[in-house]
Design an enzyme around this catalytic site. Sequence first.
Site, PDB file in Angstrom:
ATOM      1  N   GLY A  95       3.741 -14.093  -0.054  1.00  0.00           N
ATOM      2  CA  GLY A  95       3.927 -15.075  -1.116  1.00  0.00           C
ATOM      3  C   GLY A  95       3.735 -14.519  -2.519  1.00  0.00           C
ATOM      4  N   GLY A  96       3.365 -13.249  -2.627  1.00  0.00           N
ATOM      5  CA  GLY A  96       3.247 -12.612  -3.939  1.00  0.00           C
ATOM      6  C   GLY A  96       2.001 -13.012  -4.719  1.00  0.00           C
ATOM      7  N   ASN A 142       4.850  -6.799   5.983  1.00  0.00           N
ATOM      8  CA  ASN A 142       4.368  -8.129   5.593  1.00  0.00           C
ATOM      9  C   ASN A 142       4.477  -8.328   4.087  1.00  0.00           C
ATOM     10  OD1 ASN A 142       3.710  -9.350   7.987  1.00  0.00           O
ATOM     11  ND2 ASN A 142       1.609  -8.562   8.016  1.00  0.00           N
ATOM     12  N   ALA A 180       0.844  -1.197   0.000  1.00  0.00           N
ATOM     13  CA  ALA A 180       0.000   0.000   0.000  1.00  0.00           C
ATOM     14  C   ALA A 180       0.882   1.251   0.000  1.00  0.00           C
ATOM     15  CB  ALA A 180      -0.926  -0.010   1.210  1.00  0.00           C
ATOM     16  N   ARG A 237     -10.477 -19.824   3.757  1.00  0.00           N
ATOM     17  CA  ARG A 237      -9.591 -20.036   4.902  1.00  0.00           C
ATOM     18  C   ARG A 237     -10.331 -20.183   6.220  1.00  0.00           C
ATOM     19  NH1 ARG A 237      -5.039 -15.619   3.161  1.00  0.00           N
ATOM     20  NH2 ARG A 237      -4.070 -16.960   1.597  1.00  0.00           N
ATOM     21  N   GLU A 244      -3.844  -3.190   4.706  1.00  0.00           N
ATOM     22  CA  GLU A 244      -4.361  -3.962   5.855  1.00  0.00           C
ATOM     23  C   GLU A 244      -4.716  -3.061   7.036  1.00  0.00           C
ATOM     24  OE1 GLU A 244      -2.109  -7.623   6.425  1.00  0.00           O
ATOM     25  OE2 GLU A 244      -3.167  -7.981   8.313  1.00  0.00           O
TER      26      GLU A 244
HETATM   27  C1  LIG Z   1       3.761 -14.478   5.301  1.00  0.00           C
HETATM   28  C2  LIG Z   1       2.624 -13.820   4.589  1.00  0.00           C
HETATM   29  C3  LIG Z   1       2.293 -14.219   3.304  1.00  0.00           C
HETATM   30  C4  LIG Z   1       1.238 -13.587   2.641  1.00  0.00           C
HETATM   31  N1  LIG Z   1       0.974 -13.936   1.352  1.00  0.00           N
HETATM   32  C5  LIG Z   1       0.009 -13.260   0.671  1.00  0.00           C
HETATM   33  C6  LIG Z   1      -0.178 -13.501  -0.716  1.00  0.00           C
HETATM   34  O1  LIG Z   1       0.522 -14.308  -1.330  1.00  0.00           O
HETATM   35  N2  LIG Z   1      -1.144 -12.782  -1.343  1.00  0.00           N
HETATM   36  C7  LIG Z   1      -1.923 -11.846  -0.708  1.00  0.00           C
HETATM   37  O2  LIG Z   1      -2.781 -11.216  -1.327  1.00  0.00           O
HETATM   38  N3  LIG Z   1      -1.711 -11.576   0.611  1.00  0.00           N
HETATM   39  C8  LIG Z   1      -0.780 -12.243   1.297  1.00  0.00           C
HETATM   40  N4  LIG Z   1      -0.542 -11.926   2.609  1.00  0.00           N
HETATM   41  C9  LIG Z   1      -1.217 -10.754   3.198  1.00  0.00           C
HETATM   42  C10 LIG Z   1      -0.513  -9.483   2.714  1.00  0.00           C
HETATM   43  O3  LIG Z   1       0.860  -9.715   2.588  1.00  0.00           O
HETATM   44  C11 LIG Z   1      -0.726  -8.293   3.635  1.00  0.00           C
HETATM   45  O4  LIG Z   1      -2.083  -8.102   3.879  1.00  0.00           O
HETATM   46  C12 LIG Z   1      -0.130  -7.055   2.981  1.00  0.00           C
HETATM   47  O5  LIG Z   1       1.252  -7.249   2.774  1.00  0.00           O
HETATM   48  C13 LIG Z   1      -0.361  -5.806   3.801  1.00  0.00           C
HETATM   49  O6  LIG Z   1       0.278  -4.754   3.137  1.00  0.00           O
HETATM   50  P1  LIG Z   1       0.282  -3.321   3.746  1.00  0.00           P
HETATM   51  O7  LIG Z   1       1.001  -2.464   2.779  1.00  0.00           O
HETATM   52  O8  LIG Z   1      -1.078  -2.939   4.145  1.00  0.00           O
HETATM   53  O9  LIG Z   1       1.113  -3.503   5.113  1.00  0.00           O
HETATM   54  P2  LIG Z   1       2.572  -4.068   5.366  1.00  0.00           P
HETATM   55  O10 LIG Z   1       3.153  -4.656   4.159  1.00  0.00           O
HETATM   56  O11 LIG Z   1       2.529  -4.911   6.583  1.00  0.00           O
HETATM   57  O12 LIG Z   1       3.390  -2.742   5.665  1.00  0.00           O
HETATM   58  C14 LIG Z   1       3.090  -1.936   6.774  1.00  0.00           C
HETATM   59  C15 LIG Z   1       4.356  -1.240   7.198  1.00  0.00           C
HETATM   60  O13 LIG Z   1       4.024  -0.182   8.075  1.00  0.00           O
HETATM   61  C16 LIG Z   1       5.041  -0.070   9.045  1.00  0.00           C
HETATM   62  N5  LIG Z   1       4.487   0.655  10.200  1.00  0.00           N
HETATM   63  C17 LIG Z   1       3.508   0.257  11.033  1.00  0.00           C
HETATM   64  N6  LIG Z   1       3.262   1.188  11.964  1.00  0.00           N
HETATM   65  C18 LIG Z   1       4.104   2.216  11.707  1.00  0.00           C
HETATM   66  C19 LIG Z   1       4.331   3.482  12.340  1.00  0.00           C
HETATM   67  N7  LIG Z   1       3.639   3.867  13.415  1.00  0.00           N
HETATM   68  N8  LIG Z   1       5.284   4.284  11.816  1.00  0.00           N
HETATM   69  C20 LIG Z   1       6.003   3.912  10.730  1.00  0.00           C
HETATM   70  N9  LIG Z   1       5.836   2.718  10.112  1.00  0.00           N
HETATM   71  C21 LIG Z   1       4.894   1.895  10.594  1.00  0.00           C
HETATM   72  C22 LIG Z   1       5.416  -1.516   9.330  1.00  0.00           C
HETATM   73  O14 LIG Z   1       6.708  -1.601   9.892  1.00  0.00           O
HETATM   74  C23 LIG Z   1       5.315  -2.141   7.950  1.00  0.00           C
HETATM   75  O15 LIG Z   1       6.558  -2.163   7.296  1.00  0.00           O
HETATM   76  C24 LIG Z   1       0.495 -12.557   3.294  1.00  0.00           C
HETATM   77  C25 LIG Z   1       0.829 -12.179   4.591  1.00  0.00           C
HETATM   78  C26 LIG Z   1       1.881 -12.793   5.237  1.00  0.00           C
HETATM   79  C27 LIG Z   1       2.231 -12.365   6.626  1.00  0.00           C
END
Ligand SMILES: Cc1cc2nc3c(=O)[nH]c(=O)nc-3n(C[C@H](O)[C@H](O)[C@H](O)COP(=O)(O)OP(=O)(O)OC[C@H]3O[C@@H](n4cnc5c(N)ncnc54)[C@H](O)[C@@H]3O)c2cc1C
Length: 501
Positions: free
Chosen positions: A63-64, A58, A31, A318, A463
């Site tokens: 897993g992409g 995350n 995101a 799931r 998320e």
């Molecule tokens: C092991 C694993 C495998 C997965 N595989 C899949 C898949 O294959 N396909 C799929 O669709 N989904 C998958 N998911 C779910 C998906 O990866 C997550 O929902 C998604 O990566 C979330 O992305 P995001 O950008 O919202 O948050 P994130 O990628 O978690 O990034 C959030 C970031 O914000 C930072 N942060 C938090 N609070 C603060 C703060 N106060 N100040 C500064 N930084 C902060 C964190 O350190 C983090 O780096 C998987 C999840 C996991 C854990």
Amino acid sequence: MMGMKTNLFANEEDIQWDEEWDVVVAGSGFAGSAALCQAIDLGAKTLMIDKMPVLGGNSAINGGAFSIVGSPQQKERGIEDSYELYVKDIFKAGLGLNQRELVEVIAKNGFEAYKFTTERGVFYRNNLGHFGGHSVPRTIWPAINSGGKITLPLQAYAKKNGGTIRTRVILDDLIFDKSGKKVIGIKVRENYKFSYDPMSNEEDNKTGTTKYYKIKGGVIMATGGFAYDVNFRQKVDPKLTPDLDCTNHYGATGYALRMMMKNNIKTRDLGWVQLGPWGSPDEKGFGISPVFAIPAFAYGVMVDARTGKRFVNELADRKIRADAILKIHENPDGSLTHPVVFCDSVGATGTRKENVYRGIHKKVIRKFDTLKELADFYKIPYDGLKKTVDDYNKYVENGKDEEMNKPFFKLRGKTPNISKPPYYAFRAIPKVHHTMGGVVIDTEARVYGKDDKAIEGLFAAGEAVGGPHGASRLGSCAVPDCLVFGRIAAKSAVKLLKQRV
Ligand SMILES: Cc1cc2nc3c(=O)[nH]c(=O)nc-3n(C[C@H](O)[C@H](O)[C@H](O)COP(=O)(O)OP(=O)(O)OC[C@H]3O[C@@H](n4cnc5c(N)ncnc54)[C@H](O)[C@@H]3O)c2cc1C
């Protein structure tokens, strides 16, 4: 007063700003990285911060798997799909609790988001997967099945094109104007050292130097979920005891969410926390079992080790699978018997050989020359297991799973049964994986206060947001959600910037 935010300063004039930005993105996963790229493409002076020493959250360990309608991979294989079907599948998994307009935005803009990434250096393999709960195959993967192969090219693109990225900067608070209705800046700590004891919730250490950033356009909360926050997750769902393992990176805590809640920001669905049914008790974290589970569930069976019988549709979504495991795996004395998932040598070719080798090397996946050996190793009654396999093979032959109604899919033109040794197996246990709840947004990614009014200058994506996935997220739907809403949040922040200047 309802809707008022906790202002850190009585007067804006009292604030000594250290820096000034058009847009600040907190969080560097899908995101955040998509938001950063989009904001700089629109000409905004943009900073992306992450509290962790490494980028990607995350997303980088994910897993992409990325589900979209209309990919070249679907077209090449003649798969018919539609936005309506995609929305229907997401709704079914989400038990209808989903925020419909957000799901529709994801369905309609997923393909554009995919193109956005390819134009910024992401490469996708010519492979198409069928994840549990999806009506048709629609999941694609970047190289080496890793979300890092999406975040890294996006971040490289952003750096090359004028974006600024900083690690170890934690967003501590939002700064509102006098009315309490507009975000005008943020309080951060630079050189923050992440340390977190999940049991005591002590993330709020005092490391780092406090700074104030003035923000002219908007703050984008791309701060991810809270599955690793043992205390917080148990507060929202008491079933989620500390002994449950988690697939997330250590930084997936509720720190940012709690800060927003303290600022009277509206949340939804916090109690819906997803367990991945494909974890293994024989390794920590996400591991290798979820990768092998894709073909094992599709082309094999999951059995209760005490009887050798199947107990759930192995391709149900799931939540259904995780609930089914949790219902049967505890013995009267409190000990656990883990179900066993297995397929034969043909089914196992549904994933790359290296994945199987890695699992065998880690002693998570086990290889057996006969069903009897498999039964003896896991202490499964052989007769029960043999009957299950014989019945399953009959269902495959007749093209209908009379027991669990699992849809059968072909692998290289044929539905594999379970007859060609060696057999490959792993023990399954659900692990805390995804938090469906989060802050409330609209289709422009504007964040809402408890007074049901959009807060000017505050956006969220990924998320951190509640709504798109309702009670349970369908596999491979987080990637499109994050990328689509990351881009929308950036567009909204830049639009506001232009209005404000
Ligand atoms: C092991 C694993 C495998 C997965 N595989 C899949 C898949 O294959 N396909 C799929 O669709 N989904 C998958 N998911 C779910 C998906 O990866 C997550 O929902 C998604 O990566 C979330 O992305 P995001 O950008 O919202 O948050 P994130 O990628 O978690 O990034 C959030 C970031 O914000 C930072 N942060 C938090 N609070 C603060 C703060 N106060 N100040 C500064 N930084 C902060 C964190 O350190 C983090 O780096 C998987 C999840 C996991 C854990």
